[in-house]
Structures are given as C-alpha cells and as structure tokens.
Design a protein around this motif. Sequence first.
Motif: not given
Length: 288
Positions: A86-95
């Motif tokens: 969810e964090i990756g999706q919301r901040f548009e960063v990789s795993r």
Amino acid sequence: MMTAARSTDSGLAGPGELDRYPYAEPQVPDRVGVPSWEGADPDLGRVGRRAAGSRGRGLHGQLVQQLGQMIVSGDLGADRPLVPEEIGQRFEVSRTVVRESLRVLEAKGLVSARPNVGTRVRPVSDWNLLDPDIIEWRAFGPQRDDQRRELSELRWTIEPLAARLAAGHGREEVQQRLCDMVEIMSHSMAQGDALTYSRADSEFHGLLIQTAGNRMLEHLSGIVSAALQVSGGPVTGCDRANETSLAQHARIVDALGTGDGAAAEAAMRQLLTVHPEVERVVPAPREH
C-alpha cells in the motif's frame, strides 16, 4: 520524483501532502576574512556537521522522512499497520525503497516487523528518542514543547561536565578551532547571518564534548548538535545570537586555555541558563 496517490482511511499522505513538512534551503553568502569553516584536521569539524541520517538519499530518504514525521506527529498512531504494498502504491516507489525505509524506521524504534503480524507503528515508549532525526521530527510535532524541555535538561546535565573535563584534555589545535568558532560567530552575528552562527555554535559545542576525553559523553555529541539545530521553547544563551552569549563562549575558551575546569563549567552553566522572559518561538528547520 516520489509523489503521493489519493489517500484513503489508511492515514497515509494524500496529494500534495508529501511535502507538508518543508525544509527550505537557506542561501549562505560567501564570507571573507574569517577562519575557514573546513578545518585542516577532518576530525575537528565532524561533530558540528549534520549527523548522517535519512536525508540526501533520494526516494529512500524522502520516504523515511515522510513516514517518520507522520508517525511522530501522531498521524500514524501506535499499532497502526503499515502495509508495504500500500505504501509503495501511494507514494509510487518500489518495494525495495519501501522495504529499506521501513528497516530504517525499525532501527529507530518507530515500527516493528514480525512474522504473521506485519509491520506496525510502535508506542512512544519504544522510540529511540536520542536519534537526531526523531529529535527533529518531534520539534515539528505536537510534542515539541516536551522535546525542547527534555533537550534543555539533557544539555544542562552533560555540557557543564564536558566543559570541566575538557579543561584538562585540551590540545592546541582544538583550542585554536574553538577560538575560530567564536570568531566566526562574532562575524556572522555582525552580518546578521543566523545560519553561519548556528553552524559555528553547533561545532563549538560538539567539539567541546569531543575534547572531554569521555567516550560516552562523546557519543552524545550528535544529540547536542541536533538540539542546537532545532529551535522553539524556552530560549537559552545559544538560541539567539547576542553579545552575552558570545561572551560566555569566549569565557569557556579562556577557561580551557588556562586549564580552569571550574570556570569552564560555570561559564557553560551560565550559557545554558534559560531565560523565561523571552517569548517562545516557532520551531525552524535544521540547516541541511
């Protein structure tokens, strides 16, 4: 560039919220005719500079900064689950960025990761309150008054002792460096350059602790540096440039030069005396 997607009930930042804790980069004019900021001995200048933390590391540093501030401010409360996907999706960063950022926060005591439970925000009692980043984040959050009081009390405990000990361990090059810092502070105060004054003040106090000859005290020098680079709360002699503060710094240097530990300790206590009549100020960002 890392951006924040639309927020839901997760408590994570929404559009435009990623930079709601801005850190302006002050412009520092060149100075001539004063001692060089960079010392010949790299060890002499290391304490006064910003401790290596989460900044300056691209997306990873930005995410650590944002999540850390949200946790410390209470936007992400204790026991809140943090789902990496969810964090990756919301901040548009990789795993990878998310994983490394959460590891940094875990090392600071802000989150815990356990099998079959996931990553959750930890209570304040588990935080590493001596971490320079957490010191700064608390200075911008609802705990800022407590933070300021606690830092002042900690400095009052360790710095007079460090000044006394340093009087018996001074080296000529250290003494000269401290003199240089006082001269830089004097010059920057005359020029109205608060940033340069703050940097020189930070190095002065960090170097003094480093000179005390006590490794445990030296370990606390980064905390003192962080304390000097956030403002707000009761004002001590170090918080605002003035002739009285400058004179106390000079007294400390003179006492160290003569090996007078008692005088050095007394001057430091006077410097750290809180002046309650001075109005509290709103916290300002550390120089980076």
